[in-house]
Design a protein around this motif. Sequence first.
Motif, PDB file in Angstrom:
ATOM      1  N   ARG A   1      34.353  41.150  43.209  1.00  0.00           N
ATOM      2  CA  ARG A   1      35.590  40.561  43.988  1.00  0.00           C
ATOM      3  C   ARG A   1      36.489  41.774  43.498  1.00  0.00           C
ATOM      4  NH1 ARG A   1      38.283  35.056  42.721  1.00  0.00           N
ATOM      5  NH2 ARG A   1      38.059  35.769  40.596  1.00  0.00           N
ATOM      6  N   PHE A   2      37.027  41.780  42.409  1.00  0.00           N
ATOM      7  CA  PHE A   2      37.751  43.073  41.891  1.00  0.00           C
ATOM      8  C   PHE A   2      36.710  43.725  41.188  1.00  0.00           C
ATOM      9  CE2 PHE A   2      41.487  40.244  41.854  1.00  0.00           C
ATOM     10  CZ  PHE A   2      42.313  40.962  42.907  1.00  0.00           C
ATOM     11  N   VAL A   3      36.833  45.135  41.319  1.00  0.00           N
ATOM     12  CA  VAL A   3      35.895  46.047  40.830  1.00  0.00           C
ATOM     13  C   VAL A   3      36.812  46.850  39.700  1.00  0.00           C
ATOM     14  CG1 VAL A   3      34.108  47.880  40.812  1.00  0.00           C
ATOM     15  CG2 VAL A   3      34.397  45.861  42.361  1.00  0.00           C
TER      16      VAL A   3
ATOM     17  N   VAL B   1      33.979  40.075  35.748  1.00  0.00           N
ATOM     18  CA  VAL B   1      32.892  41.031  35.429  1.00  0.00           C
ATOM     19  C   VAL B   1      31.537  40.208  35.660  1.00  0.00           C
ATOM     20  CG1 VAL B   1      31.946  41.701  33.041  1.00  0.00           C
ATOM     21  CG2 VAL B   1      34.413  41.863  33.242  1.00  0.00           C
ATOM     22  N   GLY B   2      31.430  38.939  35.528  1.00  0.00           N
ATOM     23  CA  GLY B   2      30.587  38.059  35.971  1.00  0.00           C
ATOM     24  C   GLY B   2      30.049  38.190  37.310  1.00  0.00           C
ATOM     25  N   LEU B   3      31.069  38.275  38.206  1.00  0.00           N
ATOM     26  CA  LEU B   3      30.878  38.357  39.786  1.00  0.00           C
ATOM     27  C   LEU B   3      30.301  39.565  40.065  1.00  0.00           C
ATOM     28  CD1 LEU B   3      34.145  36.553  41.113  1.00  0.00           C
ATOM     29  CD2 LEU B   3      31.705  35.957  41.543  1.00  0.00           C
ATOM     30  N   LEU B   4      30.682  40.841  39.518  1.00  0.00           N
ATOM     31  CA  LEU B   4      30.081  42.088  39.424  1.00  0.00           C
ATOM     32  C   LEU B   4      28.636  42.207  38.971  1.00  0.00           C
ATOM     33  CD1 LEU B   4      30.396  45.124  40.190  1.00  0.00           C
ATOM     34  CD2 LEU B   4      31.526  45.320  37.884  1.00  0.00           C
ATOM     35  N   ALA B   5      28.487  41.559  37.900  1.00  0.00           N
ATOM     36  CA  ALA B   5      27.035  41.521  37.303  1.00  0.00           C
ATOM     37  C   ALA B   5      26.173  40.604  38.192  1.00  0.00           C
ATOM     38  CB  ALA B   5      27.132  40.730  35.960  1.00  0.00           C
ATOM     39  N   MET B   6      26.614  40.089  39.047  1.00  0.00           N
ATOM     40  CA  MET B   6      25.814  38.945  39.780  1.00  0.00           C
ATOM     41  C   MET B   6      25.470  39.555  41.151  1.00  0.00           C
ATOM     42  SD  MET B   6      27.692  35.236  39.102  1.00  0.00           S
ATOM     43  CE  MET B   6      26.746  34.304  40.330  1.00  0.00           C
TER      44      MET B   6
ATOM     45  N   ASP C   1      43.684  39.813  38.361  1.00  0.00           N
ATOM     46  CA  ASP C   1      43.148  40.696  37.642  1.00  0.00           C
ATOM     47  C   ASP C   1      42.594  42.151  38.141  1.00  0.00           C
ATOM     48  OD1 ASP C   1      41.553  41.532  35.312  1.00  0.00           O
ATOM     49  OD2 ASP C   1      40.003  40.604  36.169  1.00  0.00           O
ATOM     50  N   VAL C   2      43.766  42.940  38.305  1.00  0.00           N
ATOM     51  CA  VAL C   2      43.653  44.188  39.077  1.00  0.00           C
ATOM     52  C   VAL C   2      42.752  45.004  38.277  1.00  0.00           C
ATOM     53  CG1 VAL C   2      45.375  43.900  41.179  1.00  0.00           C
ATOM     54  CG2 VAL C   2      45.839  44.757  38.552  1.00  0.00           C
ATOM     55  N   ASP C   3      42.777  44.899  37.153  1.00  0.00           N
ATOM     56  CA  ASP C   3      41.961  45.822  36.252  1.00  0.00           C
ATOM     57  C   ASP C   3      40.295  45.313  36.324  1.00  0.00           C
ATOM     58  OD1 ASP C   3      43.095  48.187  35.448  1.00  0.00           O
ATOM     59  OD2 ASP C   3      43.897  47.374  33.544  1.00  0.00           O
ATOM     60  N   ALA C   4      40.170  44.124  36.588  1.00  0.00           N
ATOM     61  CA  ALA C   4      38.793  43.546  36.792  1.00  0.00           C
ATOM     62  C   ALA C   4      38.201  43.546  35.415  1.00  0.00           C
ATOM     63  CB  ALA C   4      37.980  44.245  37.829  1.00  0.00           C
TER      64      ALA C   4
END
Length: 314
Positions: free
Chosen positions: A143-145, A134-139, A125-128
């Motif tokens: 991973r992908f941004v 999305v969840g990993l970023l919010a946490m 998911d290179v567009d992230a």
Amino acid sequence: MIATETHQAEILDGRLAAAQIKGEVAAEVTALKSKHGVTPRLAAVLVGDDTASAVYVRNKIRACEEVGIASEHLAMPASTTTEELLSVVDALNRNNDVDGILVQLPLPKQIDDSVIIEAIDPAKDVDAFQPTNVGLLAMGRPRFVPCTPAGIIELLDRNQIEITGANACVVGRSQIVGRPVASLLLQRNATVTICHSQTRNLPEVTRQADILIAAIGRPAFIRGDYIRPGATVIDVGVNKVTDVDAARDYFGHEAEKRIEAITKRGYTLVGDVHPAEADRVAGKRTPVPGGVGLLTVAMLMKNTLQAARWRRGL
Ligand code: NDP
């Protein structure tokens, strides 16, 4: 710093930063090939015949060629159904040669884009935009941004703009730009305010910002009095201007060049920030075009390289 007629904001050059990032990616792609025999591969899916989307996909494929990433461009008709697109995504998920999957948005109305985005393998998911990423970023465990927010952070870093402790204000709360860039700034220890269409006294809020990010989709919306003198202003917006009087108002010393563009091809581009007014108040600002947009494509290359590495445990 006091706003004066003679003050001119420093322009943050997206071309330079994008060229640096692509150069770094190209070197790493070469190393990955020689050490591990791996060539990263991006699959870009374009549904329908939206002109702007076709240009974006073409630019992404061209960037792949520049950095040595293999690519495939899958064009599907405007009448494609959700099920048909799902089966293409599914095949790309299962194809071990494909490292990154990009489905160009927006999709035609009959396609449920959330179903498609959720179906993309989070590891490709290179567009992230997939909910896992999305969840990993919010946490705070990215991973992908998403490429545009990641590009904004790169631009700040490469221009030595201090994020830690800064008051950062993001105008716009979209999934693609506003929310993820706010998460990234928070992770980098900025004090972050997110504004939107219901924010009261918007100029008062934005005037507190050392770093002001505009991702609104309204031409020249952020005026001089929205900007704290000396602030760094990042303009994400891309809007067409067809009116010569508007161009004269927006572009100051560049107006004649922009009016010429309108005469020749019917339009010129302006961001969400009023460039001539920002020039008189901001310390630094990104131009449109030539700013954030170029970083978006460069970060897609970086994400595709990462995908190729991570999928092989490298
Ligand atoms: P969206 O339309 O998804 O979101 C716009 C946001 O702006 C919303 O959160 C909306 O608030 C807010 N907004 C709208 N009007 C106002 C207002 N009057 N006052 C305060 N906030 C307002 O847009 P995107 O985030 O997708 O895109 C924003 C811009 O960035 C567009 O011009 C787009 O073309 C450009 N873009 C550029 C990219 C690049 O690579 N350079 C990449 C992606 C986008 P609310 O939520 O309350 O409706």
